[in-house]
Design an enzyme around this catalytic site. Structure first.
Site, PDB file in Angstrom:
ATOM      1  N   PHE A 131       0.947  -1.099  -0.030  1.00 30.54           N
ATOM      2  CA  PHE A 131      -0.218   0.045   0.129  1.00 30.54           C
ATOM      3  C   PHE A 131       0.957   1.183  -0.067  1.00 30.54           C
ATOM      4  O   PHE A 131       1.962   1.185   0.842  1.00 30.54           O
ATOM      5  CB  PHE A 131      -1.015   0.054   1.082  1.00 30.54           C
ATOM      6  CG  PHE A 131      -2.053   1.043   0.970  1.00 30.54           C
ATOM      7  CD1 PHE A 131      -3.140   0.684   0.328  1.00 30.54           C
ATOM      8  CD2 PHE A 131      -2.064   2.242   1.814  1.00 30.54           C
ATOM      9  CE1 PHE A 131      -3.987   1.807  -0.010  1.00 30.54           C
ATOM     10  CE2 PHE A 131      -3.051   3.110   1.600  1.00 30.54           C
ATOM     11  CZ  PHE A 131      -4.082   2.952   0.679  1.00 30.54           C
ATOM     12  N   ASP A 213       1.257  -5.062   8.157  1.00 29.42           N
ATOM     13  CA  ASP A 213       0.056  -4.197   8.024  1.00 29.42           C
ATOM     14  C   ASP A 213      -1.084  -4.824   7.947  1.00 29.42           C
ATOM     15  O   ASP A 213      -1.082  -5.768   6.920  1.00 29.42           O
ATOM     16  CB  ASP A 213       0.437  -3.108   6.646  1.00 29.42           C
ATOM     17  CG  ASP A 213      -0.675  -2.246   6.494  1.00 29.42           C
ATOM     18  OD1 ASP A 213      -1.889  -2.559   6.927  1.00 29.42           O
ATOM     19  OD2 ASP A 213      -0.518  -1.173   5.743  1.00 29.42           O
ATOM     20  N   TYR A 238     -11.026   1.560  10.462  1.00 27.47           N
ATOM     21  CA  TYR A 238     -12.473   1.912   9.802  1.00 27.47           C
ATOM     22  C   TYR A 238     -12.889   1.208   8.674  1.00 27.47           C
ATOM     23  O   TYR A 238     -13.925   1.423   8.090  1.00 27.47           O
ATOM     24  CB  TYR A 238     -12.190   3.405   9.147  1.00 27.47           C
ATOM     25  CG  TYR A 238     -10.854   3.750   8.504  1.00 27.47           C
ATOM     26  CD1 TYR A 238     -10.864   3.060   7.075  1.00 27.47           C
ATOM     27  CD2 TYR A 238     -10.022   4.518   9.002  1.00 27.47           C
ATOM     28  CE1 TYR A 238      -9.510   3.435   6.490  1.00 27.47           C
ATOM     29  CE2 TYR A 238      -8.593   4.521   8.444  1.00 27.47           C
ATOM     30  CZ  TYR A 238      -8.776   3.982   7.249  1.00 27.47           C
ATOM     31  OH  TYR A 238      -7.470   4.168   6.256  1.00 27.47           O
ATOM     32  N   LYS A 239     -12.159  -0.052   8.441  1.00 25.56           N
ATOM     33  CA  LYS A 239     -12.785  -1.003   7.504  1.00 25.56           C
ATOM     34  C   LYS A 239     -13.744  -1.835   8.037  1.00 25.56           C
ATOM     35  O   LYS A 239     -14.693  -1.679   8.367  1.00 25.56           O
ATOM     36  CB  LYS A 239     -11.474  -1.692   6.814  1.00 25.56           C
ATOM     37  CG  LYS A 239     -10.639  -0.742   5.908  1.00 25.56           C
ATOM     38  CD  LYS A 239      -9.400  -1.389   5.328  1.00 25.56           C
ATOM     39  CE  LYS A 239      -8.265  -0.368   4.802  1.00 25.56           C
ATOM     40  NZ  LYS A 239      -8.846   0.538   4.057  1.00 25.56           N
ATOM     41  N   ARG A 388     -12.849  -3.710  -7.466  1.00 25.30           N
ATOM     42  CA  ARG A 388     -12.442  -4.534  -6.210  1.00 25.30           C
ATOM     43  C   ARG A 388     -13.831  -4.450  -5.619  1.00 25.30           C
ATOM     44  O   ARG A 388     -14.631  -3.202  -5.343  1.00 25.30           O
ATOM     45  CB  ARG A 388     -11.527  -3.431  -5.751  1.00 25.30           C
ATOM     46  CG  ARG A 388     -10.994  -4.408  -4.298  1.00 25.30           C
ATOM     47  CD  ARG A 388      -9.931  -3.877  -3.626  1.00 25.30           C
ATOM     48  NE  ARG A 388     -10.405  -2.550  -2.773  1.00 25.30           N
ATOM     49  CZ  ARG A 388      -9.765  -1.854  -1.972  1.00 25.30           C
ATOM     50  NH1 ARG A 388      -8.520  -2.218  -1.842  1.00 25.30           N
ATOM     51  NH2 ARG A 388     -10.310  -0.812  -1.467  1.00 25.30           N
TER      52      ARG A 388
END
Length: 428
Positions: A131, A213, A238-239, A388
Site C-alpha cells: 500500500f 500491516d 475504519y474498514k 474491487r
C-alpha cells in the site's frame, strides 16, 4: 457467452435465508436497502451501537462529567480498547496493543523503533506493490537514515511468501544487512493472504524484525500475532472493524521486544509516571510507550463500539461468511464475467484469500462508474484495471453479490460503460 441460467437469483435468496449471520445486518444503520454497498473494505458501515456510544460520550461523559471523565474512563481508553482488539481479533495478550494516531503514524513509530533495535544493518525490505503509504513512510525513513529500501516483486495472487522472501534474503548477502521487513497480510489489490508464521520465521532466521500491516485483514480473518511470532503490527479500524471515517488506528508491539525498543516521538502519554511532570523520559514497560499525546476519546470510543458488535459474533463465523461470500462471487465470475473478457484478480483458494475479490477488465474504471451511477452498486476501482468488491461479512448479503455481478454482466454486454467519460478522475 455467459450462462445466464446458472445461479438464479433465488439461489442467493436461499443462501441469505439460511445464513446464520443474517440478523447481524440489523445491528447497522442501512438507510437505503436498494443500495448495494461492496466497499466495506474501505469504509465499514455505521453500527447502531456507535450512534448510542457517541451520544453517551459527547452528551454524558463530556457534557455532564466534563474533566472528571479522564479519571473515570478516558485515561486508559487506548489500552483498554487495544486489549479488546487484541483479545477478539488479533490474538494478542494484554499490554501489547494500543489504539492511537493513524496507521501511517504508527507505522513510522514502529519502523523507527525496529531500525534502532537493529543497529549496523542498512536494508529495509518491503513489497513493491505494498500500500502506498507504507512504501512512502519506509522510503522517507531510508532517505533520512541513509539506508537502502529494497522493494520486492511478489506474485499478486500469492502475496509475500516465505520461499520468495528467503530467496531475496539469501541473495547478495542481504540476510546479514536487513534490519526490517515490512509487509501487508492481505494485499489491498488482490486479497492474497500471507502466512504470518512462515514469513516471520524466515525474517527471524535472518536476524531481522518484521512489521505487518493488517488493514485489510483485521476484523475479517483470524489473526494470531503472539502465536505467529510477530514482532510489530499496525492496522486501521475504519474498514472491517467499523470504527468510522478516520478512526484511530491500532499498533502491536510484542512484549518480548518492549525493553529494547523506544519509539521516536517521546510523548507524555508514553511516560511511566505521567503526572509527576518530571524531567527525563522513562517509557512505560508495555505498548503504552508508543502513545504520544492526548487520546482521541470520541474516535477510540467508536472503535470500541464497532468492535463490540463483531466480537459478540466472533471472528470465526465472520471468516466463514467472508469465505462463503467470496466463493459465491467467484462462481458468478466464472459463469458470467469470464466469458466477457474479465480475468480474476484474486486467489481462487479461500485459504489464501481475504474478504474481497478483484475482477480485472480493460474498461474497469468506466465499469466501476457505471455500477455506481446506473445500478446503485458501490465497489472500488483500483488502478489500472481492477474492480474491487469488498464483502464485509457483517452486512453484505448474498443477493448483494448476485445483483452486483449481474449488473457488471449487463454493463459489459450492452457496453453501457461507454456512456462514462474515460477522462474523468473520480477516485471511488
Amino acid at each position: 457467452m455467459p450462462d445466464t441460467t446458472a445461479h438464479p437469483r433465488n439461489d442467493a435468496e436461499h443462501r441469505d435465508a439460511t445464513d446464520p449471520l443474517a440478523s447481524l445486518r440489523t445491528r447497522f444503520v442501512i438507510p437505503d436497502e436498494k443500495l448495494i454497498y461492496l466497499d466495506g473494505n474501505s469504509l465499514g458501515r455505521l453500527s447502531k451501537a456507535s450512534l448510542d456510544r457517541v451520544q453517551e460520550v459527547v452528551a454524558g461523559e463530556w457534557g455532564d462529567r466534563l474533566i472528571r471523565s479522564w479519571n473515570e474512563h478516558w485515561q486508559t481508553l487506548p489500552q483498554t480498547v487495544g486489549d479488546y482488539l487484541g483479545q477478539h481479533f488479533l490474538g494478542a495478550a494484554p499490554g501489547q496493543v494500543v489504539v492511537s494516531d493513524s496507521t501511517s503514524v504508527n507505522l513510522y513509530k514502529l519502523a523507527s523503533a525496529a531500525l534502532d533495535a537493529r543497529p549496523g544493518r542498512d536494508v529495509i525490505i518491503s513489497d513493491f506493490h505494498n500500500f502506498p503509504t507504507d512504501r512512502y513512510v519506509l522510503e522517507g525513513l531510508a532517505a533520512a537514515r541513509g539506508l537502502e529500501l529494497k522493494l520486492v516483486e511478489f506474485d499478486e495472487l500469492l502475496g509475500p511468501t516465505a520461499d520468495r522472501l528467503r530467496a531475496v534474503l539469501d541473495a547478495d548477502g542481504l540476510a546479514e544487512r536487513t534490519a526490517l521487513v515490512s509487509l501487508s497480510q492481505v494485499d489491498y489489490r488482490s486479497a492474497a493472504l500471507a502466512d504470518l508464521t512462515a514469513v516471520n520465521q524466515v525474517v527471524h532466521e535472518a536476524g531481522a524484525l518484521v512489521l505487518w500491516d493488517l488493514c485489510h485483514s483485521a476484523g475479517s480473518v483470524p489473526i494470531e500475532l503472539d502465536a505467529s511470532g510477530t514482532d510489530f503490527a499496525v492496522g486501521c479500524t475504519y474498514k472491517y472493524l467499523n470504527g468510522g471515517p478516520g478512526s484511530p488506528a491500532f499498533l502491536y508491539a510484542n512484549a518480548s521486544l518492549i525493553d529494547e525498543v523506544r519509539q521516536p516521538i517521546w510523548g507524555w502519554y508514553g511516560q511511566r509516571d505521567q503526572f509527576a511532570m518530571g524531567q527525563g523520559y522513562d517509557p512505560v514497560p508495555s505498548a503504552t510507550r508508543f502513545l504520544v499525546g492526548t487520546p482521541q476519546v470520541v474516535g477510540v470510543s467508536l472503535v470500541e463500539a464497532g468492535a463490540q458488535v463483531l466480537a459478540e459474533v466472533g471472528i470465526k463465523p465472520l471468516r466463514d461468511k467472508g469465505v462463503a461470500l467470496t466463493e459465491f462471487a467467484i462462481e458468478l465470475f466464472d459463469a458470467w464475467l469470464a466469458p466477457l473478457g474479465f480475468t480474476l484478480g484474486s486467489p481462487r483458494d479461500s485459504a489464501v484469500r481475504g474478504s474481497h475479490v478483484s475482477v480485472r477488465h480493460p474498461e474497469a474504471y468506466r465499469i466501476c462508474r457505471a455500477l455506481i451511477e446506473q445500478y446503485d452498486v458501490i465497489p472500488d476501482f483500483r488502478t489500472p484495471d481492477r474492480v474491487r468488491l469488498g464483502m464485509a461479512p457483517s452486512t453484505t448479503r448474498f443477493v448483494d453479490v448476485w445483483d452486483a455481478f449481474d449488473a457488471m454482466r449487463r454493463i459489459v454486454e450492452t457496453k453501457a460503460y461507454e456512456q462514462i467519460d474515460p477522462t474523468r478522475t473520480d477516485v471511488t
